[in-house]
Enzyme design. Structure first.
Site, PDB file in Angstrom:
ATOM      1  CB  CYS A  40      92.010   4.017  -4.953  1.00 56.74           C
ATOM      2  SG  CYS A  40      92.270   2.537  -3.947  1.00 56.74           S
ATOM      3  CD  GLU A  79      96.580   6.405  -5.503  1.00 59.53           C
ATOM      4  OE1 GLU A  79      97.253   5.567  -4.871  1.00 59.53           O
ATOM      5  OE2 GLU A  79      95.337   6.347  -5.614  1.00 59.53           O
ATOM      6  CG  ASN A 137      94.656   0.029  -7.829  1.00 59.79           C
ATOM      7  OD1 ASN A 137      95.867  -0.083  -7.717  1.00 59.79           O
ATOM      8  ND2 ASN A 137      93.884   0.357  -6.814  1.00 59.79           N
ATOM      9  CD  GLU A 138      94.102  -2.481  -2.975  1.00 61.21           C
ATOM     10  OE1 GLU A 138      95.289  -2.468  -2.628  1.00 61.21           O
ATOM     11  OE2 GLU A 138      93.226  -1.758  -2.461  1.00 61.21           O
TER      12      GLU A 138
END
Length: 521
Positions: free
Chosen positions: A254, A58, A408-409
């Site tokens: 993120c 990331e 992603n989350e």
């Protein structure tokens, strides 16, 4: 010594063997009678798949720009919101009367800003400096390719003087470019530092008086991985390769979500000509007060093509994570409306979305199409529209994409209702592509329990579990998977870190490149 297929370990030895990972203490075992465990190494219970262990990348803590991607110039195309981030006028110079970012007659429709310099007189102080990423790291005797797009305006400016200086202002290398015309043209040169410096900077001055326009200013090391013109840092890629990862998860994290949908990661904007890739604010720039980094933007010189190429170089399977129509739920929580053909209708916009314009009224179909096009870009024949784009970038062979992360989350019913049509469309066209589903940010709360139950019922391919917790939690959860069902979705441990306080606190370690596991249960 003759090896035998049977080895014995006492409980104390076993604790020491795994102590580095799970922090299992040996103190209690000392007071107990040792227990013998027999391991028959020539009779494995189950084969360990190659992709059991992999890497997650990331762009955080300057992991891409300023890190793995070795461009030394910050804000090289003047496309950031604050326009002149990274650039400063030369101190003490009165010859430079103006430096301003403009957009009239740019070099391309996608690169719309450039820098205009106006010098009153011919002076060695008529110019600017670029700090790089907390300084430019250069090595003695190494070649660095300089390039810039320039055009001449009114006056007598004929060329540029380009200098690499150390932190004391001493010249390390210099080159000149000349023959400027009133049309945009790329000019190149080579800089070879006379000494090594970790805090060098770039200095550009104009020769003559008048006006000159500059854009796409680049200082790029000639020594890159595989000697590619837009290649990655050789030393860092070698370190990653030496880890022998089975997969590479990218580009986040993120980063994928963005604070709003307009600031989300859009893979189609990161391929093609490097000079035409528009930069984007990095969501980590001002997210935390203790890590305040307002100059943190993504240039996308490291884009999806380069990520796929990196995975191939590492011998790892690519695992791209795609936005599923949801911005970060810790920020705006903006959500793209469901498409008209989706059960629930296009009006299914919830928390936070009313404050935005739904990213120009896009709906879920946009995100689904992006995923379908990505598979074609990665695996399609050169005769297909997106396969042709891959081939044009120098890779006619497919990348053999097998897995995609669906978000992603994310969490909650809104995620599930977007996941269902997303997966349905992907599986209908590409039934062999595996989808990784999110179980949320916490491995045990109600959001996790809801998502896990939903995905087991939906027969998801893999469920992504993230763990950010104190070291004690990992010790207490050594047997976490002992009672998981051995049928149904497999578990993908997408993110984890042991931390002493709370998520993203000043004492928390936030990785840029970190190892992660795929668990086959």
């Amino acid at each position: 010594m003759t090896a035998t297929p049977t080895h014995s370990f006492s409980r104390l030895a076993k604790a020491a063997l795994f102590g580095g990972l799970f922090f299992v203490g040996a103190t209690q075992s000392i007071a107990q009678a040792p227990t013998t465990i027999t391991v028959q190494v020539n009779k494995p219970v189950a084969p360990v798949p190659k992709n059991m262990f992999g890497l997650f990348f990331e762009d955080i803590n300057f992991a891409a720009d300023g890190g793995l991607y070795p461009e030394l110039v910050k804000n090289k195309s003047f496309e950031t919101d604050d326009k002149l981030i990274g650039w400063k006028a030369i101190k003490g110079g009165s010859a430079l009367t103006e430096y301003i970012v403009l957009s009239e007659q740019p070099i391309s429709k996608s690169n719309t800003h450039y820098l205009r310099l106006t010098a009153r007189t011919n002076s060695p102080d008529a110019g600017l400096t670029n700090e790089g990423f907390r300084g430019m790291g250069v090595k003695q005797g190494e070649d660095y390719n300089f390039s810039v797009y320039a055009r001449r305006g009114p006056g007598s400016i004929s060329g540029l003087t380009v200098t690499l200086e150390d932190e004391k202002g001493q010249a390390l290398a210099q080159t000149k470019v000349g023959g400027l015309t009133n049309e945009w043209k790329q000019y190149t040169g080579v800089l070879r530092p006379s000494a090594t410096s970790g805090k060098a900077h770039l200095k550009i001055t104009v020769e003559g008086a008048g006006t000159a326009d500059l854009d796409v200013v680049s200082v790029f090391p000639k020594d890159t991985w595989m000697k590619r013109p837009n290649g990655l840092r050789t030393d860092l890629v070698q370190l990653l390769k030496d880890m022998k990862p089975g997969f590479l998860r990218f580009p986040g994290g993120c980063i994928v979500e963005g604070r709003t949908l307009a600031q989300r990661y859009q893979w189609k904007e990161t391929i093609g000509d490097v000079n035409s890739r528009a930069s984007l604010i990095n969501r980590w720039n001002t997210e935390f007060t203790h890590r305040y980094t307002p100059d943190y933007y993504q240039s996308f010189g490291l884009g999806f093509f380069e990520y796929f190429q990196l995975a191939e170089d590492l011998g790892a399977e690519p695992l791209p994570i795609l936005n599923i129509g949801m911005a970060c739920q810790f920020n705006s929580a903006e959500q793209a409306p469901l498409s008209a053909t989706t059960p629930g209708g296009p009006s299914a916009v919830v928390t936070g979305a009313e404050a935005h314009n739904h990213a120009d009224d896009i709906d879920l179909d946009t995100f689904i199409q992006d995923a379908l096009d990505l598979v074609e870009f990665a695996n399609g024949p050169v005769t297909s529209p997106w396969g042709a784009k891959r081939a044009a970038m120098g890779h006619p062979a497919p990348f053999n994409l097998k897995m995609i992360g669906a978000g992603n989350e994310q969490w909650g019913p809104q995620y599930i209702e977007r996941y269902k049509p997303f997966v349905k469309a992907l599986k209908a066209k590409y039934p062999n592509i595996q989808l990784v589903a999110s179980s949320g940010p916490d491995p045990g709360d109600e959001r996790f329990k809801f998502a896990t139950a939903q995905f087991r019922e939906l027969k998801a391919d893999l469920i992504d579990e993230h763990y950010y917790a104190k070291p004690e939690w990992f010790r207490q959860n050594v047997g976490r998977y002992d009672n998981y069902p051995r049928t149904g979705p497999k578990i993908f441990a997408g993110e984890y870190a042991a931390q002493s306080v709370a998520i993203a606190s000043p004492k928390t370690r936030i990785p840029g490149i970190a190892p992660f596991l795929r668990l086959h249960l």
